[in-house]
Design a protein around this motif. Structure first.
Motif, mmCIF file in Angstrom:
data_model
loop_
_atom_site.group_PDB
_atom_site.id
_atom_site.type_symbol
_atom_site.label_atom_id
_atom_site.label_comp_id
_atom_site.label_asym_id
_atom_site.label_seq_id
_atom_site.Cartn_x
_atom_site.Cartn_y
_atom_site.Cartn_z
ATOM 1 N N PHE A 10 3.382 3.227 7.855
ATOM 2 C CA PHE A 10 2.614 3.764 8.340
ATOM 3 C C PHE A 10 1.726 3.711 7.229
ATOM 4 O O PHE A 10 0.682 3.556 6.276
ATOM 5 N N ALA A 11 2.669 5.026 6.508
ATOM 6 C CA ALA A 11 1.588 5.550 5.110
ATOM 7 C C ALA A 11 1.367 4.295 3.892
ATOM 8 O O ALA A 11 0.410 4.823 3.550
ATOM 9 N N VAL A 12 2.225 3.745 4.243
ATOM 10 C CA VAL A 12 1.512 3.077 2.820
ATOM 11 C C VAL A 12 0.758 1.606 2.677
ATOM 12 O O VAL A 12 0.275 1.975 2.440
ATOM 13 N N THR A 13 0.768 1.306 4.195
ATOM 14 C CA THR A 13 -0.060 0.711 4.465
ATOM 15 C C THR A 13 -2.098 1.148 4.820
ATOM 16 O O THR A 13 -2.830 1.530 3.830
ATOM 17 N N ALA A 14 -1.279 2.531 5.034
ATOM 18 C CA ALA A 14 -3.028 3.585 4.978
ATOM 19 C C ALA A 14 -2.933 3.909 3.369
ATOM 20 O O ALA A 14 -4.317 3.303 3.043
ATOM 21 N N ALA A 15 -2.072 3.926 2.188
ATOM 22 C CA ALA A 15 -2.029 3.966 1.054
ATOM 23 C C ALA A 15 -3.179 2.778 0.751
ATOM 24 O O ALA A 15 -4.100 2.656 -0.713
ATOM 25 N N LEU A 16 -2.197 1.471 0.548
ATOM 26 C CA LEU A 16 -2.327 0.021 -0.015
ATOM 27 C C LEU A 16 -4.543 0.162 0.381
ATOM 28 O O LEU A 16 -5.408 -0.521 -0.514
ATOM 29 N N LEU A 17 -4.869 0.199 1.836
ATOM 30 C CA LEU A 17 -5.327 0.070 2.161
ATOM 31 C C LEU A 17 -7.060 1.203 1.715
ATOM 32 O O LEU A 17 -7.713 1.084 0.951
ATOM 33 N N GLY A 18 -6.705 2.062 1.283
ATOM 34 C CA GLY A 18 -7.066 3.181 1.006
ATOM 35 C C GLY A 18 -7.745 2.955 -0.264
ATOM 36 O O GLY A 18 -9.223 3.808 -0.812
ATOM 37 N N LEU A 19 -6.034 2.890 -1.161
ATOM 38 C CA LEU A 19 -7.087 2.196 -2.974
ATOM 39 C C LEU A 19 -7.614 0.869 -2.441
ATOM 40 O O LEU A 19 -8.915 1.310 -3.326
ATOM 41 N N HIS A 20 -7.810 0.057 -1.545
ATOM 42 C CA HIS A 20 -8.890 -0.828 -1.207
ATOM 43 C C HIS A 20 -10.157 -0.187 -1.162
ATOM 44 O O HIS A 20 -11.203 -0.686 -1.496
ATOM 45 N N LEU A 21 -10.116 0.825 -0.450
ATOM 46 C CA LEU A 21 -12.055 1.642 -0.718
ATOM 47 C C LEU A 21 -12.373 2.227 -1.408
ATOM 48 O O LEU A 21 -13.030 2.175 -1.301
ATOM 49 N N VAL B 221 -7.358 2.772 -9.949
ATOM 50 C CA VAL B 221 -6.664 2.306 -8.638
ATOM 51 C C VAL B 221 -5.403 1.360 -9.226
ATOM 52 O O VAL B 221 -4.231 1.115 -8.351
ATOM 53 N N LYS B 222 -5.329 0.504 -9.792
ATOM 54 C CA LYS B 222 -4.250 -0.206 -10.558
ATOM 55 C C LYS B 222 -3.114 0.621 -10.778
ATOM 56 O O LYS B 222 -1.903 0.453 -10.279
ATOM 57 N N GLN B 223 -3.238 1.961 -11.079
ATOM 58 C CA GLN B 223 -2.612 2.561 -11.906
ATOM 59 C C GLN B 223 -2.095 3.737 -10.381
ATOM 60 O O GLN B 223 -0.827 4.077 -10.675
#
Length: 184
Positions: free
Chosen positions: A147-158, A169-171
């Motif tokens: 759940f946290a990984v999903t939130a983090a990946l989507l948050g990085l996109h945001l 973002v890549k780093q």
């Protein structure tokens, strides 16, 4: 006998998905849709019923044709390190992620059908992340971490969408994956 449809419905839905991913639902008028999509107002209403009908068709198309393959890519990875940053940041995926995030913050709170669709998509993301995490760690469930990984990946996109430097973002994405990868 009615006149044959004078437009490609799939192309219109794809273009609508990109438009709805670029601005809020309420920020796009019917007149803008008609102009942007090159479809007569009556044809739009006859085919989709309403602006919301077109929005739902565009959202479903985007989830099925852009987001589902991304979720499959994550699920099929033997480890999070195999989730290619290029896939997460592909030009063809970015508008779909934009639409997903806009739908989550704007439409889901006021539209139960959108909320239900997104709940299914987020569950799919979580399950895919859990599968990728599990393949590189113990066999214990990793539901909360996924759940946290999903939130983090989507948050990085945001963050990228809101103007963060692509390199940052890549780093950050690399740092996240590195932290989740067991050291040999």
């Amino acid at each position: 006998m009615g006149r044959p449809r004078g437009f490609d419905e799939v192309a219109v839905v794809q273009a609508a998905a990109e438009l709805f991913g670029s601005r809020t639902y309420d920020g796009i008028s019917i007149d803008e849709l008609v102009t942007h999509l090159g479809v007569h107002r009556n044809s739009l209403y006859k085919t989709f019923g309403s602006k919301r009908g077109l929005y739902m068709a565009a959202l479903r198309w985007s989830l099925d044709h852009k987001i589902a393959p991304l979720v499959d890519h994550i699920r099929d990875a033997r480890a999070l390190t195999e989730v290619s940053p290029e896939v997460l940041n592909a030009p063809s995926v970015r508008p779909a992620l934009d639409l997903l995030l806009l739908a989550a913050v704007e439409r889901a709170p006021v539209d139960a059908e959108v909320a239900d669709l997104l709940a299914q998509v987020f569950t799919g993301f979580d399950q895919a992340a859990e599968a990728a995490i599990r393949s590189n760690s113990s066999h214990e469930p990793q539901t909360h971490l996924a759940f946290a990984v999903t939130a983090a990946l989507l948050g990085l996109h945001l963050r990228a969408r809101s103007g963060a430097a692509e390199a940052s973002v890549k780093q950050a994405r690399t740092a996240l994956v590195d932290q989740l990868t067991p050291q040999a």
